[in-house]
Design an enzyme around this catalytic site. Structure first.
Site, mmCIF file in Angstrom:
data_model
loop_
_atom_site.group_PDB
_atom_site.id
_atom_site.type_symbol
_atom_site.label_atom_id
_atom_site.label_comp_id
_atom_site.label_asym_id
_atom_site.label_seq_id
_atom_site.Cartn_x
_atom_site.Cartn_y
_atom_site.Cartn_z
ATOM 1 N N ASP A 13 -35.495 -83.674 81.099
ATOM 2 C CA ASP A 13 -36.695 -84.359 80.603
ATOM 3 C C ASP A 13 -36.408 -85.786 80.143
ATOM 4 O OD1 ASP A 13 -37.796 -81.777 80.924
ATOM 5 O OD2 ASP A 13 -37.362 -81.271 78.840
ATOM 6 N N GLU A 192 -47.798 -81.383 83.080
ATOM 7 C CA GLU A 192 -47.141 -81.545 81.775
ATOM 8 C C GLU A 192 -46.395 -82.869 81.793
ATOM 9 O OE1 GLU A 192 -44.160 -78.465 81.324
ATOM 10 O OE2 GLU A 192 -43.642 -78.551 83.442
#
Length: 538
Positions: A13, A192
């Site tokens: 991420d 997301e």
């Protein structure tokens, strides 16, 4: 030349931020403490770990957080003369709910002390903070819909209910104004990981989609207005390997845009490098960087297409520094070597000490290996597909409930451990405890039964991992010859895909030292050193 991944091992991420000539990448740490890893670079080629900012109880307490919960998808930015870090602390994974709480911390410098967190909301995870050029700040996160058939390990699109936008007031530390759902995602679904940036009057929104497995992608959209409507990129996805199973960098998605001081465009993303034949990513989700170009106010990969490249042009002539092949860690200072972390607890003094015995790491036997509360386990990331790890332990158990040693660890369902303990008939032994992906029960196997009797004194423990295979070794302090112990074990199960499957867990493999004492007496184990060596070519 940038060679991917730029951050090997568990570093997912990636949020990237540039301040002057300095670049910073923040990555998720999930249940590992301290929270969030921040790496620094001045050339996008070579990166150094400089900070884990969430380091005290007032900022982060993850005791009780399930496996693969904790710190998800941090976003690092710089504005108003300071750094801003936004993150989620996820308290529940299984079932229909997520219980995801979002916070902001700040610091004048990356290396300095970070503030106590300001709570923002809990409507979903993967938050980001966008600083618009008019001085206003906007908070975004995905919205979680629990009224679906989506649950931990089997994500489905309706639960990922779009990207929410709301203004955030820095003076009051509160959200203000209306909440708006600005982007439902593409047909790929599971939207997301939002990030927004502004260029030439356009607001660009990048998101992660497809779940963090082999269908992962970076999706891009743009709008003239911050709150939309957003039009989709001509290719829909900026980066993905989902339709190219032969690509070296798989599972590509979830990243952020950055420009060099000269205006060159790059985009980070997470990726995985699966080991055949079962396509298991034993190094977890890693960080990569792609060079991009602008055409008609849309961003594209410089090499064309959407599949990420292993080698891309860097903005400077810098070359990648050769990594150290043999790393020896001693425990001569009061600080844990930077490569190591522990699990969940903001009170490390209950778990270990570097001062109680000079030159040693003392682990206090606490709860069982795999506990979500007080687990004495200190480990570093596995960053290579082939490696050897060694340690030396002094441990005097007086019951089989006291165990200490060396472990290849992912979570309570996926680990192998070689340990010293006491057997009621054999005396002090080395034994193997293994949980090869048994979800949800976490049943142990004991590949050498009660164990092998060992003499008094320090015991040397080692493991060698080569791809999918793991073999343990031991020797006494006075005997120079290593003795293999037990069968070849499945190292590949200590991976994202092992056991429950690719969406069931998503951290990475660690190798390190542990101790537990389920009698409750806190029996200590003293570790003299630890070594990690690369044994193969990547």
């Amino acid at each position: 030349m940038i060679r991917n991944p730029v951050l090997s091992g568990f570093n997912p991420d990636p949020s990237i931020c540039r301040v002057g000539e300095d670049y910073y990448i923040a990555t998720s740490t999930f249940e590992w403490y301290p929270g969030v890893q921040i790496h620094h670079s001045r050339d996008l080629v070579n990166w150094t770990l400089v900070r884990r900012p969430l380091e005290r109880a007032s900022q982060l307490d993850m005791r009780g957080n399930p496996d693969s919960c904790g710190i998800w998808a941090p976003c690092l930015s710089y504005a108003d003369g300071r750094f801003w870090l936004v993150y989620t602390d996820v308290k529940r994974y299984d079932g229909n709910f997520k219980d995801a709480h979002n916070y902001i911390v700040t610091s004048d410098t990356i290396e300095g002390e970070w503030s106590d967190p300001v709570y923002v909301n809990s409507s979903g995870f993967d938050p980001t903070l966008f600083h618009d050029d008019d001085g206003r700040k906007w908070f975004l996160n995905m919205q979680w819909n629990h009224r679906t058939e989506s649950y931990g390990g089997a994500p489905k699109h309706p639960a990922f209910d779009g990207i929410l936008l709301q203004e955030w007031d820095a003076a009051s530390g509160k959200l203000i104004g209306p909440v708006k759902n600005i982007f439902p995602g593409s047909p790929l679904g599971l939207v997301e990981g939002p990030h927004i940036f502004k260029r030439n009057g356009w607001y660009y929104l990048t998101t992660a989609e497809g779940g963090t497995g082999y269908d992962h992608a970076v999706t891009m959209a743009r709008s003239r207005s911050l709150d939309g409507p957003y039009e989709m990129h001509p290719n829909v996805h900026l980066i993905t390997s989902k339709d190219n199973p032969e690509a070296v960098l798989q599972r590509a998605g979830h990243g952020q845009y950055v420009e060099t001081p000269d205006g060159e465009a790059y985009h980070t993303h997470l990726c995985g490098r699966p080991v055949p034949p079962k396509r298991r990513c034993t190094l977890g989700r890693e960080t990569a960087i792609q060079k991009c170009v602008w055409r008609d106010d849309w961003l594209y990969l410089a090499q064309g297409g959407v599949v990420p490249a292993v080698e891309v042009a860097s903005p400077t002539s810098a070359t990648r520094k050769r990594e150290e092949a043999n790393i020896h860690y001693s425990f001569e200072t009061p600080q844990l070597p930077q490569d190591f972390q522990w699990l969940r607890s903001p009170y490390p003094e209950r778990l270990f000490s570097l001062t109680e015995r000079a030159g040693h790491l003392r682990l206090f036997g606490r709860e069982s290996i795999g506990s979500w509360f007080d687990q004495s386990l200190v480990a570093r990331r596995q960053q290579h597909h082939s490696f050897r790890a060694e340690t030396v332990v002094e441990f005097s158990p007086d019951t089989y409930q006291q165990v200490a040693g060396l472990t290849h660890y992912y979570n309570r369902h996926k680990f192998h451990a070689l340990a010293v303990t006491l057997h009621e008939k054999l005396g002090r032994v080395v034994t193997i405890l293994s949980c090869p992906g048994d979800f949800p029960h976490g049943r142990l196997s004991f590949p050498i039964g009660g164990g092998v009797t060992v003499p008094e004194g320090p015991i040397h423990l080692a493991m060698e991992v080569e791809g999918n295979d793991l073999l343990f070794f031991w020797r006494s302090h006075s005997a120079p010859a290593w003795q293999p112990v037990g069968p070849v074990l499945d190292a590949g199960v200590v991976s994202d895909e092992g056991g429950r499957g690719e969406h069931g867990s998503f951290t990475g493999a660690f190798v390190g030292m542990f101790a537990f004492d389920t009698s409750g007496r806190g029996q200590p184990a003293d570790f003299e050193s630890f070594a990690y060596s690369i044994t193969g070519r990547e």
